[in-house]
Every structure is written in C-alpha cells, then in structure tokens.
Scaffold this active site. Structure first.
Site, mmCIF file in Angstrom:
data_model
loop_
_atom_site.group_PDB
_atom_site.id
_atom_site.type_symbol
_atom_site.label_atom_id
_atom_site.label_comp_id
_atom_site.label_asym_id
_atom_site.label_seq_id
_atom_site.Cartn_x
_atom_site.Cartn_y
_atom_site.Cartn_z
ATOM 1 C CD GLU A 54 -11.373 99.321 29.472
ATOM 2 O OE1 GLU A 54 -11.308 98.679 28.416
ATOM 3 O OE2 GLU A 54 -11.593 100.546 29.494
ATOM 4 C CD GLU B 66 -11.701 105.616 31.181
ATOM 5 O OE1 GLU B 66 -12.395 105.351 30.186
ATOM 6 O OE2 GLU B 66 -10.672 104.991 31.478
HETATM 7 O O1 9MR Z 1 -10.784 107.907 24.431
HETATM 8 C C1 9MR Z 1 -9.752 107.007 24.055
HETATM 9 C C2 9MR Z 1 -9.639 106.929 22.538
HETATM 10 O O2 9MR Z 1 -9.182 108.149 22.022
HETATM 11 C C3 9MR Z 1 -8.688 105.799 22.125
HETATM 12 O O3 9MR Z 1 -8.730 105.633 20.729
HETATM 13 C C4 9MR Z 1 -9.072 104.504 22.822
HETATM 14 C C5 9MR Z 1 -8.099 103.370 22.531
HETATM 15 O O4 9MR Z 1 -6.927 103.421 23.300
HETATM 16 O O5 9MR Z 1 -9.133 104.695 24.228
HETATM 17 C C6 9MR Z 1 -10.096 105.648 24.607
HETATM 18 O O6 9MR Z 1 -10.125 105.740 26.020
HETATM 19 C C7 9MR Z 1 -10.536 104.563 26.690
HETATM 20 C C8 9MR Z 1 -9.747 104.500 27.983
HETATM 21 O O7 9MR Z 1 -8.361 104.543 27.709
HETATM 22 C C9 9MR Z 1 -10.097 103.261 28.772
HETATM 23 N N1 9MR Z 1 -11.518 103.141 28.977
HETATM 24 C C10 9MR Z 1 -12.380 103.299 27.802
HETATM 25 C C11 9MR Z 1 -12.016 104.608 27.085
HETATM 26 C C12 9MR Z 1 -12.954 104.833 25.903
HETATM 27 O O8 9MR Z 1 -12.802 103.828 24.940
#
Ligand code: 9MR
Length: 403
Positions: free
Chosen positions: A157, A265
């Site tokens: 991202e 995802e």
């Molecule tokens: O699902 C993940 C959540 O449990 C965490 O708190 C968060 C912060 O690191 O990240 C979420 O996963 C993200 C992923 O790593 C990158 N793309 C967006 C996802 C959803 O926020």
C-alpha cells in the site's frame, strides 16, 4: 543488472488461500498479546475447527499480521520470529505454502521506525534499517523453513486513493526510490522468491490503479525485480463492486508487462437487507473468481479470513465464505445462498479449478453460470519457480458441507 519478471507458470488450477491468525488455531497460544486471537467467538474453543477448516478447504495461507515488522522487529535490530515461526510451521506441517505478508508496510510499522527516539533518520540510516529488516526476515525463513514462503508482498500500500505516493516515513526520508530499493534488496536476498507489490483498490480503473501500473511499467522497463501485483479486493456492500469485466481489464494491463496478479485479500460485505450468505455477496465472489479464471496471469486468490467471526470487517458483516456458528463434521459451515446449486465456496473453487483457456473439455464448463468468452491475452508461460512443496487442495468440484 536488469532482472525480468519471473515466467508465469502455466495454470492447471489456481490456488485458493485464506488469511490466518495463528493464535486462533492454538489453544496453548502464549505469545505477544497483540497477536492473540482478536475475534475469538464466545463459547467452546473453536481452535480445532478453525485449523481444520483452513487445512481442508484452502491451499495456502497468508499470516494476517504475524510477519509484519510491528511484530517481527519490535525494537530496532531485535527480531522476534516466535509467532511468525509458528504460523509458517502450521503451513509447513500441512504441506502448504505461505504468502509472506508484508516486508515493508508503513501502516504496520513499529514505533521506532515512525518516531526514532534519539537521532532523526537520514536517507542513509533509514534505508539501511529497511534493507536490514528485509534481509533478516527473508533469510530467517530461508534457514528455518526453506521453500515454505515462496512469494512476498515486498511493499504494501504505497499509494493514496488519488494516485500519489503515501507520505509515509520511507517516502519522506528516503525519497521516491524507496520502493525500488526494497525490491532490489528482497531479490538480492532470495532471487527465487516471487515478489509482489500489494495495493488496496488498484483492482478497478482509477488513479490508484493508474499509479500502480505506471510504477510497474517503469520497473519492468528498467529491470527492477518485480514479479507481480497483489490486488486486495476488500469489496463493499452494494453488490456492484467489483465487476468481472473491469477486473479482467485490470489484470490484462499487468499481463502486457508479463507480470502476474493475485487477488490477495478478498472479502465482500453483505448488504444490510440480506442474510448472512447474501446473493449479492455470492455474485461478488463469483465475479472475482471468474475474472481470475479468465486471466492467464492470475495465479492465486486469497480470502481475508477463514470464517465470518474472524474477519477484520467483524460481525455482522459476514464477509467471508464460512460460518463458524454451526459446525458440520467438525468444520465451519460453507455458506450457501438459498436456491443456489452449491455453496459460494464451491462456486469459487470450481472456477479456480477450471481456469481458462483450458485444453481439457473446452466445450463444457463444470461451473455455472458460464462466464463470457475470455479475451485473448498473451502471457509468457514457463516452469513454476521456487515451489518445493506439494499442496493438497480440495479436489476440483467437490462440495464442502453446507448449512
Ligand atoms: O486484517 C488485519 C488487521 O487484523 C490488522 O489490525 C491490520 C493492521 O495491521 O491489518 C489488517 O490487514 C490489512 C492488510 O495487512 C493489508 N491490507 C488491508 C488489510 C485490512 O486492513
């Protein structure tokens, strides 16, 4: 030396993965509190059904959080792979692969990166810290779990919704080439690994997609080692996003550069007026699977969560393919829309088990409804790289228990 994208393997099936929380699969979890099972439903322990549902129905896993720098390098130079090793071990024991997520992700930075305590970062010191993190994390798994992590989200991202660079600490301090430096470092450490840039909302046309495409074009032209683009696909609740033909077009943009794409995802909210396994949600899942099956450079689809209660989107969104509130033969229940011939999981699995174009049975299609004629996309094919583990997917067309 310029490094071309790795050859895209010819597809007989497309892997279906799930994001997993290690602690949700282990009653004896004693690791850091931040990685405890955040969404554990009340009642009797579901760690076994959670683990077994992943093992039975998915080909690979993405650690939802355990490999992020926040947890693997909580203090500068002090690495902690204790929970990361466990989740990679879970996949290894099941003879499955792991998508390494994510080496550099500003939203999951430990405090010492975002706010150094004593001496402010210079370009050289932050670049060296980023490179050390990438090298140490990749080399750790090369030595303790060789071949299990066969692909990495090197950078996660890096863009904003308007297509500009996210002004994170790497961008501000290192400058525009931080992404390139991250990819070069990852490739130096493991030349066999398949390297992805993973981005949110780059799966439909728009400024963020254009920015990712421009960066990919530039990297491929200059031989910066990039192999694929991760399209996250956290879909909304209106049932109209994303449309299969738009996704096919986006995937084709990257195919022209000989880059693979993966849906990394996937989840889809259910509109409030619908039941837990809403028809519009099924349409979204089907559309994404159809787009992947029609795109010869699409090499994987990962659902962001094993079952609804474990999704970051939280109940009552019911964003995933399985419902943990009822067990069937000790497994979570695959959701099924009333009147549908099979569960949404089976519909997705069927599409990924019969990717197009196919040489087998070109006249018949085991999955209904039949998608539109696939566009002709030129993709270089060649041997798969770095795969030393046999995966054990659900047999094509088999239907899991449904509710
Ligand atoms: O699902 C993940 C959540 O449990 C965490 O708190 C968060 C912060 O690191 O990240 C979420 O996963 C993200 C992923 O790593 C990158 N793309 C967006 C996802 C959803 O926020």
């Amino acid at each position: 030396m310029p490094v071309p994208p790795k050859l895209i393997p010819p597809r007989t099936t497309v892997d279906l993965g799930a994001a997993v929380w290690y602690a949700c699969a282990d009653d004896a979890y004693t690791g850091t509190v931040g990685l405890a099972c955040q969404y554990r439903p009340a009642g009797p322990s579901l760690t076994k059904p959670y683990r077994d549902t992943w093992t039975r129905y998915f080909d690979r896993l993405t650690p939802e959080n355990e490999l992020k720098a926040l947890w693997t390098e909580p203090k500068q130079g002090q690495f902690d792979f204790s929970v990361a090793d466990k989740i990679v071990g879970l996949a290894r024991a099941a003879h499955k692969h792991v998508r390494g997520h994510a080496l550099v992700y500003a939203a999951a930075n430990p405090g010492w990166i975002d706010k150094p305590l004593l001496i402010p970062w210079s370009r050289n010191t932050l670049l060296a810290a980023m490179q050390k993190h990438i090298r140490t994390e990749i080399s750790h798994f090369q030595s303790v779990a060789s071949g299990v992590i066969d692909e990495w989200d090197v950078v996660n991202e890096p863009f904003t919704g308007s297509g500009t660079r996210d002004q994170n600490v790497y961008q501000r301090v290192i400058g525009n080439d931080w992404i390139e430096q991250a990819f070069r470092t990852a490739h130096d450490q493991d030349p066999a690994a398949v390297l992805f840039l993973n981005e949110f909302n780059a799966d439909t046309p728009g400024p963020r997609h254009d920015a990712v495409l421009a960066l990919a074009r530039d990297f491929v032209r200059r031989g910066v080692p990039l192999d694929g683009i991760g399209l996250e696909m956290h879909a909304g609740a209106d049932g109209s996003y994303p449309a299969a033909k738009e996704i096919v077009r986006v995937m084709a943009d990257f195919a022209e550069l000989k880059l693979r794409v993966e849906v990394t995802e996937l989840d889809a909210l259910t509109p409030v007026s619908e039941t837990a396994a809403g028809a519009k949600q099924r349409e979204t899942y089907d559309a994404v699977a159809d787009a992947c099956r029609q795109s010869p450079n699409c090499t994987g689809v990962t659902v962001w969560g094993v079952a609804d209660a474990y999704s970051w989107r939280t109940l009552p969104q019911h964003a995933t393919l399985f419902d943990q509130s009822a067990l069937d033969n000790g497994l979570f229940t695959a959701k099924r829309v009333a009147g549908a011939p099979s569960s949404t999981y089976s519909e997705v699995r069927c599409r990924l088990s019969h990717p197009w174009p196919t040489t087998a049975d070109p006249g018949t299609d085991a999955c209904a409804p039949t998608p539109a004629t696939p566009p002709a996309i030129a993709v270089t094919t060649g041997p798969a790289s770095g795969n030393s583990i046999e995966s054990n997917p659900t047999p094509a067309g088999s239907d899991p228990p449904t509710g």
